[in-house]
Write an enzyme that holds these catalytic residues in place. Structure first.
Site, mmCIF file in Angstrom:
data_model
loop_
_atom_site.group_PDB
_atom_site.id
_atom_site.type_symbol
_atom_site.label_atom_id
_atom_site.label_comp_id
_atom_site.label_asym_id
_atom_site.label_seq_id
_atom_site.Cartn_x
_atom_site.Cartn_y
_atom_site.Cartn_z
ATOM 1 N N ASN A 191 0.992 -0.905 -0.235
ATOM 2 C CA ASN A 191 -0.024 0.433 -0.367
ATOM 3 C C ASN A 191 0.767 1.399 0.495
ATOM 4 O O ASN A 191 1.050 1.678 1.377
ATOM 5 C CB ASN A 191 -0.670 0.251 1.157
ATOM 6 C CG ASN A 191 -1.719 1.140 1.284
ATOM 7 O OD1 ASN A 191 -1.838 1.852 0.380
ATOM 8 N ND2 ASN A 191 -2.094 1.222 2.280
ATOM 9 N N TRP A 192 0.996 1.800 -1.534
ATOM 10 C CA TRP A 192 1.565 2.855 -1.285
ATOM 11 C C TRP A 192 1.013 4.253 -0.271
ATOM 12 O O TRP A 192 2.578 5.493 -0.399
ATOM 13 C CB TRP A 192 2.106 3.318 -3.099
ATOM 14 C CG TRP A 192 3.592 2.213 -3.360
ATOM 15 C CD1 TRP A 192 4.061 1.290 -2.875
ATOM 16 C CD2 TRP A 192 3.685 2.131 -4.699
ATOM 17 N NE1 TRP A 192 4.729 0.435 -3.393
ATOM 18 C CE2 TRP A 192 4.816 0.863 -4.602
ATOM 19 C CE3 TRP A 192 3.837 2.997 -6.313
ATOM 20 C CZ2 TRP A 192 5.005 0.563 -6.109
ATOM 21 C CZ3 TRP A 192 3.942 2.405 -7.051
ATOM 22 C CH2 TRP A 192 5.013 1.127 -6.741
ATOM 23 N N LYS A 193 0.621 3.941 -0.090
ATOM 24 C CA LYS A 193 -0.278 5.728 0.064
ATOM 25 C C LYS A 193 -0.156 6.434 -0.557
ATOM 26 O O LYS A 193 -0.151 6.519 -1.313
ATOM 27 C CB LYS A 193 -0.291 5.776 1.701
ATOM 28 C CG LYS A 193 -0.131 4.844 2.192
ATOM 29 C CD LYS A 193 0.149 4.469 4.102
ATOM 30 C CE LYS A 193 -0.011 3.506 4.660
ATOM 31 N NZ LYS A 193 -0.386 3.547 6.033
ATOM 32 N N HIS A 225 -9.778 1.656 4.669
ATOM 33 C CA HIS A 225 -8.828 1.893 4.954
ATOM 34 C C HIS A 225 -8.721 2.655 6.170
ATOM 35 O O HIS A 225 -9.335 3.793 6.505
ATOM 36 C CB HIS A 225 -7.618 2.271 3.766
ATOM 37 C CG HIS A 225 -5.882 2.607 4.737
ATOM 38 N ND1 HIS A 225 -5.714 2.726 6.481
ATOM 39 C CD2 HIS A 225 -5.064 1.668 4.642
ATOM 40 C CE1 HIS A 225 -4.031 3.081 6.329
ATOM 41 N NE2 HIS A 225 -3.989 1.497 5.689
ATOM 42 N N GLU A 267 -6.975 4.551 7.570
ATOM 43 C CA GLU A 267 -6.796 6.418 7.041
ATOM 44 C C GLU A 267 -8.119 7.186 6.506
ATOM 45 O O GLU A 267 -8.206 8.581 6.907
ATOM 46 C CB GLU A 267 -5.473 6.860 6.545
ATOM 47 C CG GLU A 267 -3.929 6.269 7.483
ATOM 48 C CD GLU A 267 -3.107 6.202 6.596
ATOM 49 O OE1 GLU A 267 -2.904 6.349 5.273
ATOM 50 O OE2 GLU A 267 -1.991 5.149 7.700
ATOM 51 N N GLU A 284 -6.366 -4.732 9.938
ATOM 52 C CA GLU A 284 -4.777 -4.054 10.286
ATOM 53 C C GLU A 284 -5.557 -2.309 11.960
ATOM 54 O O GLU A 284 -6.114 -2.231 11.774
ATOM 55 C CB GLU A 284 -4.947 -2.653 9.128
ATOM 56 C CG GLU A 284 -4.905 -3.712 8.162
ATOM 57 C CD GLU A 284 -3.807 -2.492 7.012
ATOM 58 O OE1 GLU A 284 -3.075 -2.633 6.770
ATOM 59 O OE2 GLU A 284 -4.579 -1.150 6.460
ATOM 60 N N GLY A 325 1.782 1.867 10.559
ATOM 61 C CA GLY A 325 3.238 3.234 10.944
ATOM 62 C C GLY A 325 3.360 3.083 11.741
ATOM 63 O O GLY A 325 4.442 3.945 12.410
ATOM 64 N N SER A 349 2.704 -2.591 9.862
ATOM 65 C CA SER A 349 4.007 -2.216 10.994
ATOM 66 C C SER A 349 5.158 -3.854 9.764
ATOM 67 O O SER A 349 5.566 -4.284 10.443
ATOM 68 C CB SER A 349 4.948 -2.425 11.960
ATOM 69 O OG SER A 349 3.901 -0.802 12.614
ATOM 70 N N GLY A 355 2.321 -1.566 4.367
ATOM 71 C CA GLY A 355 2.607 0.085 3.956
ATOM 72 C C GLY A 355 4.465 0.551 3.943
ATOM 73 O O GLY A 355 4.438 0.325 2.699
ATOM 74 N N GLY A 356 4.800 1.020 4.445
ATOM 75 C CA GLY A 356 6.642 1.458 4.337
ATOM 76 C C GLY A 356 7.074 0.114 4.302
ATOM 77 O O GLY A 356 7.925 0.774 3.504
HETATM 78 P P1 PGA Z 1 2.595 -0.164 7.278
HETATM 79 O O1 PGA Z 1 1.631 0.476 6.766
HETATM 80 O O2 PGA Z 1 3.346 -1.056 6.696
HETATM 81 O O3 PGA Z 1 3.381 1.425 6.898
HETATM 82 O O4 PGA Z 1 1.546 0.249 8.868
HETATM 83 C C1 PGA Z 1 -0.112 -0.656 6.920
HETATM 84 C C2 PGA Z 1 -1.306 0.236 5.799
HETATM 85 O O5 PGA Z 1 -2.341 1.126 6.733
HETATM 86 O O6 PGA Z 1 -1.459 -0.457 5.149
#
Ligand code: PGA
Length: 240
Positions: free
Chosen positions: A9-11, A96, A98, A165, A171, A203, A224-225
């Protein structure tokens, strides 16, 4: 045996130039992908066509990070399932945390979005997960059960992906333990089906993914990251 599914997930990261650079490097790399594993990335809307053009082949799936609950019309800024489908996008992250937090998306919105995605041949990746406060007050199971029930209402649950999640793990560098991830994914399994693919997210790193994927009800990861750099992304999806 269920497939695994690992999605980066590149956000809101990467300009079109950076997307091209990612795939230039990715396409040069030699590695063996995990067997029976669906893998790919969820790119920002303006990057989707670049990702679709530059990906190595159709096995590398491209996902959006959201989808409109409408098919067309006066909804400025929205992107419909029809548009995504025609482009070649096959998955859509929906709900998500966010988007729940910053855009106030509700379980009902998420249900409507997942429904229109499914009806138009896009596989929804429905995100659920408790906040830190809910976790600390031991409400995780109840919160996640309600989210899953309301978000999948009336849907064929064998055809959706659920991403568990925990918000406190996104994050933050604080991954849930493997046991906890398994326990929560088992809760989701009970409300869905044996065929439903259930991801863990929060994470996840190339170091933590291996043990996570050994959990019987964890069918993959939403990352994500650790999905932003080519070498790290490859470590997530390569055969060990
Ligand atoms: P993260 O993000 O791996 O950076 O914690 C995961 C996500 O929000 O899908």
């Amino acid at each position: 045996m269920r497939n695994k599914i690992i999605i980066g997930n590149w956000k809101m990261n990467k300009t079109p130039k950076e997307v091209k650079a990612f795939f230039k490097e990715f396409n040069k790399a030699t590695f063996k992908a995990r067997p029976k594993t669906i893998y790919g990335i969820a790119a920002p809307a303006c990057d989707l066509s670049y990702a679709l053009d530059e990906r190595p082949n159709k096995k590398f799936v491209i996902s959006s990070q959201d989808i409109s609950k409408h098919l067309s019309g006066a909804y400025t800024g929205e992107i419909s399932a029809l548009m995504l489908k025609e482009m070649g996008v096959t998955y859509a992250i929906i709900g998500h945390s966010e988007r729940r937090t910053y855009h106030h998306e509700t379980n009902k919105d998420i249900n409507e979005k997942a429904k229109i995605a499914l009806e138009n041949g896009i596989c929804p990746i429905i995100c659920v997960g408790e906040t830190l406060e809910e976790y600390e007050s031991k409400k995780s199971k109840k919160v996640v059960e309600t989210q899953v029930k309301e978000c999948t209402k009336g849907l064929d649950v064998t055809k959706v992906v659920i991403a568990y999640e925990p918000v406190w793990a996104i994050g933050t560098g604080k991954t849930a333990t493997n046991d906890y991830a398994q326990q929560m994914c088992a809760v989701i399994r009970k409300l869905t089906s044996d065929k439903t693919l259930i991801q863990y997210g929060g994470s996840v790193t190339p170091e933590s993914i291996e043990e996570l994927l050994k959990q019987p009800d964890v069918d993959g990861a939403l990352v994500g990251g650790a999905s932003l750099k080519v070498d790290s992304f490859i470590k997530l999806i390569e055969k060990k």
